[in-house]
Design a protein around this motif. Structure first.
Motif, PDB file in Angstrom:
ATOM      1  N   THR A  37       0.845  -1.195   0.000  1.00 39.14           N
ATOM      2  CA  THR A  37       0.000   0.000   0.000  1.00 39.14           C
ATOM      3  C   THR A  37       0.877   1.241   0.000  1.00 39.14           C
ATOM      4  OG1 THR A  37      -1.986   0.959   1.010  1.00 39.14           O
ATOM      5  CG2 THR A  37      -0.267   0.138   2.526  1.00 39.14           C
ATOM      6  N   LYS A  39       1.294   5.703  -1.091  1.00 36.66           N
ATOM      7  CA  LYS A  39       1.149   6.610  -2.232  1.00 36.66           C
ATOM      8  C   LYS A  39       2.256   6.458  -3.262  1.00 36.66           C
ATOM      9  CE  LYS A  39      -1.344  10.116   0.395  1.00 36.66           C
ATOM     10  NZ  LYS A  39      -1.351  11.520   0.882  1.00 36.66           N
ATOM     11  N   ARG A 167      -3.480   1.642  -2.907  1.00 39.50           N
ATOM     12  CA  ARG A 167      -3.384   2.682  -1.886  1.00 39.50           C
ATOM     13  C   ARG A 167      -4.446   2.517  -0.802  1.00 39.50           C
ATOM     14  NH1 ARG A 167      -2.298   8.629  -4.321  1.00 39.50           N
ATOM     15  NH2 ARG A 167      -0.639   8.121  -5.787  1.00 39.50           N
ATOM     16  N   ASN A 168      -4.197   3.178   0.302  1.00 38.08           N
ATOM     17  CA  ASN A 168      -5.193   3.316   1.366  1.00 38.08           C
ATOM     18  C   ASN A 168      -5.740   1.989   1.876  1.00 38.08           C
ATOM     19  OD1 ASN A 168      -5.952   5.904  -0.731  1.00 38.08           O
ATOM     20  ND2 ASN A 168      -5.436   6.397   1.383  1.00 38.08           N
ATOM     21  N   GLU A 182       4.568  -0.261   2.972  1.00 42.55           N
ATOM     22  CA  GLU A 182       3.997   1.005   2.518  1.00 42.55           C
ATOM     23  C   GLU A 182       5.002   1.695   1.608  1.00 42.55           C
ATOM     24  OE1 GLU A 182       1.785   5.013   4.200  1.00 42.55           O
ATOM     25  OE2 GLU A 182       2.844   3.702   5.600  1.00 42.55           O
TER      26      GLU A 182
END
Length: 202
Positions: A37, A39, A167-168, A182
């Motif tokens: 996950t 950005k 993402r998220n 991440e």
């Protein structure tokens, strides 16, 4: 051998002994729940790296793409052309939500993808199943997070690895995962006006 080389060799020997001692205690194996996950770029790319490892070891595996679908991708083309006997590939999305602009259709497609995912995960022949961009579908509540978590915890075969990207990632998913990475965005060419390019993004 110089003094520096001798000192280095001694230091590395101690480090190896300590490392070997730690490694000797790691004897268990299990099918992992893996989440990519964040950005930053590279979530799907890293997941496909694991899929290609499975293919290289002749391990049956499968991919379900939740969002991508409106465009050709190198991974899909290569797997379908050369490795379809080892890796089942199902593109079940129709593009990003801002492109489809049809929430009911997006929900219908996401739920169909989840049903296919469960079928592939339940199949003991598959050693790894990649659920690409499922976190996007979960973020928009196209699929109930509790259904996904309950299935992964209670129905996933013991030795099957499941990789979930996007993402998220929901906290509920992160909590039950064995491995969470991440991807952090530091710099991206898109911000400088560079569009997605073949071989890099798809």
């Amino acid at each position: 051998m110089t003094e520096d080389s001798t000192r280095h060799a001694s230091k590395m020997a101690k480090k190896k002994a300590a490392r070997d001692k730690i490694m000797a205690t790691k004897t268990d194996q299990k099918g992992l729940i893996i989440v990519h996950t964040g950005k930053g770029k590279g979530k799907s790319s890293a997941a496909f790296g694991m899929i290609f490892r499975c293919i290289a070891h002749d391990m049956k595996c499968a991919v379900v793409q939740y969002i991508k679908g409106g465009m050709s991708t190198g991974e899909r083309d290569m797997i379908q052309r050369h490795f379809s006997d080892t890796c089942a590939f199902h593109t079940m999305g129709e593009g990003f939500t801002w492109e489809t602009q049809d929430r009911d259709r997006d929900i219908e497609m996401a739920r169909a993808a989840w049903e296919k995912s469960k079928e592939l995960i339940r199949d003991p022949a598959n050693k790894m199943v990649l659920l690409d961009e499922i976190n996007i579908a979960l973020r928009y509540d196209y699929i109930p997070i509790n259904d996904v978590v309950d299935f992964l915890v209670n129905e996933k075969p013991e030795m099957t690895h499941v990789v979930l990207t996007g993402r998220n990632a929901k906290e509920e998913l992160i909590e039950v995962a064995d491995l969470v990475t991440e991807m952090e965005l530091i710099k991206h060419p898109f911000r400088s006006g560079i569009k997605a390019q073949i071989g890099v993004e798809f």
